[in-house]
Scaffold this active site. Structure first.
Site, PDB file in Angstrom:
ATOM      1  N   PHE A 144      15.413  -0.198   4.855  1.00 28.17           N
ATOM      2  CA  PHE A 144      15.148   0.870   4.285  1.00 28.17           C
ATOM      3  C   PHE A 144      13.263   0.886   4.714  1.00 28.17           C
ATOM      4  CE2 PHE A 144      12.964   4.263   1.984  1.00 28.17           C
ATOM      5  CZ  PHE A 144      13.463   5.244   2.043  1.00 28.17           C
ATOM      6  N   ASP A 173       7.858  -5.198   6.971  1.00 31.17           N
ATOM      7  CA  ASP A 173       7.977  -3.831   5.877  1.00 31.17           C
ATOM      8  C   ASP A 173       7.749  -4.753   4.711  1.00 31.17           C
ATOM      9  OD1 ASP A 173       7.943  -1.855   4.745  1.00 31.17           O
ATOM     10  OD2 ASP A 173      10.248  -0.840   5.094  1.00 31.17           O
ATOM     11  N   LYS A 175       2.997   1.581  -1.699  1.00 31.05           N
ATOM     12  CA  LYS A 175       3.554   1.783  -2.687  1.00 31.05           C
ATOM     13  C   LYS A 175       2.214   1.577  -3.827  1.00 31.05           C
ATOM     14  CE  LYS A 175       8.543   1.733  -2.028  1.00 31.05           C
ATOM     15  NZ  LYS A 175       9.514   1.927  -1.204  1.00 31.05           N
TER      16      LYS A 175
HETATM   17  C1  LIG Z   1       9.620   2.724  -0.242  1.00 30.75           C
HETATM   18  C2  LIG Z   1      10.066   2.357   0.849  1.00 30.75           C
HETATM   19  C3  LIG Z   1       9.524   3.080   2.306  1.00 30.75           C
HETATM   20  C4  LIG Z   1       8.817   4.055   2.244  1.00 30.75           C
HETATM   21  O1  LIG Z   1       7.573   4.360   1.922  1.00 30.75           O
HETATM   22  P1  LIG Z   1       7.666   5.739   1.389  1.00 30.75           P
HETATM   23  O2  LIG Z   1       6.475   5.474   0.710  1.00 30.75           O
HETATM   24  O3  LIG Z   1       8.238   6.386   0.647  1.00 30.75           O
HETATM   25  O4  LIG Z   1       7.115   6.910   2.504  1.00 30.75           O
HETATM   26  C5  LIG Z   1       9.543   2.199   3.344  1.00 30.75           C
HETATM   27  N1  LIG Z   1       9.997   0.919   3.744  1.00 30.75           N
HETATM   28  C6  LIG Z   1       9.692   0.188   2.245  1.00 30.75           C
HETATM   29  C7  LIG Z   1      10.330  -1.419   2.293  1.00 30.75           C
HETATM   30  C8  LIG Z   1      10.311   0.291   0.736  1.00 30.75           C
HETATM   31  O5  LIG Z   1      10.202  -0.208  -0.074  1.00 30.75           O
END
Ligand SMILES: *Cc1c(COP(=O)(O)O)cnc(C)c1O
Length: 406
Positions: A140, A225, A254
């Protein structure tokens, strides 16, 4: 409310686009790892938003940092530099592998910047044929069109096609598949060191090590990420430190703002050079309010005793969840790192993660899911031991309820 309107949960469905399905109560106040709803009912927060409120709710030093900045300066645009952004970037450079920082407002935007930079860097150094991005199934990376395309979950792309091309997906943690996928047309391989939304699955040590080798071999960039795994979540400031594998680009968001919207893309001098003046930007990215809050977050979370406390709390959480499992036999596996913990439901409870989350809310504890079969917990990194005990006691009652109704 200040406008005299009495707000109810029902109104949400009247006035909001139906892309979310929030729970039946509306929290109005939080303190540390407890929150209270409109009726004054109290909950133990084992969710932390979704791994966002790493220092809990209304942390006094964060409230002070935000209100002080709010009284000074809110916005300039990137036509002028601002002090909090420079301070925060310097802090991130000091604390990580990175030499340079780009600020965004979210994780998705940080990844968008990372993918654009990877393409641009390869275009500049090798030509436009070297544009392929390799990513993992079940990963994700956000909800923009580019990030849902790179993300490894088809359901988030469905109906939004045509999506950007030049993206290949490989099964997560499969070294052979990665060896077959990365070649001289690859500009980047992107991976979450711990898949969060995909089910709280840590990457294998050898997998990330091999990914680093393959990227070096084919002059591809390695992107981590760490939007969910970063900012102390694993007990290290970033998970790459835990693995001892350094990426070329790292994205973080986050918990960086503890709930104030901010994200960042970190990279090396060499790679950063490709984002020349005018190639990318954001109106709000690097705004003084977000940066002032994030600077204080980083100050606190980078303290060794705070990071050490994450491992102690991990042990408590995991042994508590295992004790519940011994009584009720609901989990096949309790896994994760630090305070990102996933409890995989066993065969009897397949597809029922949401039932556990709903029952938890009824029993006064906030928990999360990560897909249909994993109950996820991502509490504050400084959650008091008492709150862990009380939260798990309530969660046990929720488990008993789900088991009784199965
Ligand atoms: C939550 C998340 C995102 C997206 O972040 P947003 O602030 O919602 O755009 C991207 N990568 C990972 C691994 C995430 O957990």
């Amino acid at each position: 409310m200040s406008d005299g309107l009495t707000v109810t949960r029902e109104m949400f469905d009247d006035v909001m686009v139906p892309n979310y399905a929030p729970g039946p109560v509306i929290p109005v106040r939080g303190q540390g790892s407890r929150v209270w709803d409109q009726q004054g009912r109290e909950y133990v927060d084992l969710a932390g938003g979704i791994a966002v409120t790493g220092l809990g709710h209304a942390h006094p030093e964060l409230v002070a940092a935000l209100t002080e900045q709010a009284g000074n300066l809110w916005h300039l645009s990137n036509v002028l530099a601002n002090e909090p952004a420079i301070r925060l970037a310097a802090k991130l450079v000091e604390l990580t592998f990175a030499d340079k920082v780009f600020f965004s407002n979210s994780g998705g935007e940080a990844n968008e910047a990372a993918f654009k930079l990877a393409r641009r860097y390869s275009w500049e150094h090798a030509g436009s044929h070297k544009h392929n991005i390799v990513a993992c199934s079940n990963s994700f990376h956000g909800r923009t069109l580019f990030t849902v395309s790179v993300g490894g979950q088809q359901k988030y792309r469905e109906g939004f096609e045509p999506v950007p091309g030049g993206i290949k997906h490989v099964p997560f943690n499969d070294i052979e598949a990665l060896e077959a996928a990365i070649d001289d047309s690859t500009c980047a391989f992107v991976v979450e060191p711990i898949q969060g939304e995909g089910g709280v699955t840590p990457a294998k040590q050898e997998y990330l090590e091999r990914a680093r080798e393959l990227c070096d071999q084919h002059q591809a960039l390695l992107i981590f990420d760490e939007v969910q795994s970063g900012v102390g979540r694993t007990g290290e400031l970033y998970a790459y430190v835990k693995y001892g594998v350094t990426p070329d680009i790292l994205t973080t968001a986050k918990a960086l703002g503890n709930g104030f919207p901010i994200g960042a893309m970190l990279t090396t001098d060499k790679v950063a050079k490709s984002l020349t003046v005018g190639t990318h930007g954001s109106t709000y990215g690097g705004n003084p309010l977000g940066c002032a809050v994030a600077l204080k977050v980083m100050d606190i979370i980078s303290q060794p005793q705070v990071l050490a406390g994450v491992q102690e709390r991990h042990d408590l959480m995991v042994s508590g969840l295992q004790a519940i499992n011994e009584k009720y036999d609901v989990f096949a596996d309790v896994r994760g790192m630090g305070l990102l913990i996933g409890s995989q439901l066993n065969d009897k409870f397949q597809g029922k993660a949401k039932d556990f989350m709903t029952a938890a809310l009824e029993e006064g504890v906030l928990a999360l899911v990560a897909g249909p079969n994993v109950v996820r917990m991502a509490p504050s990194l400084i959650i008091p031991v008492e709150d862990i005990k009380e939260g798990l006691a309530r969660f046990e009652r929720a488990v008993a309820k789900v088991v009784a109704s199965a």
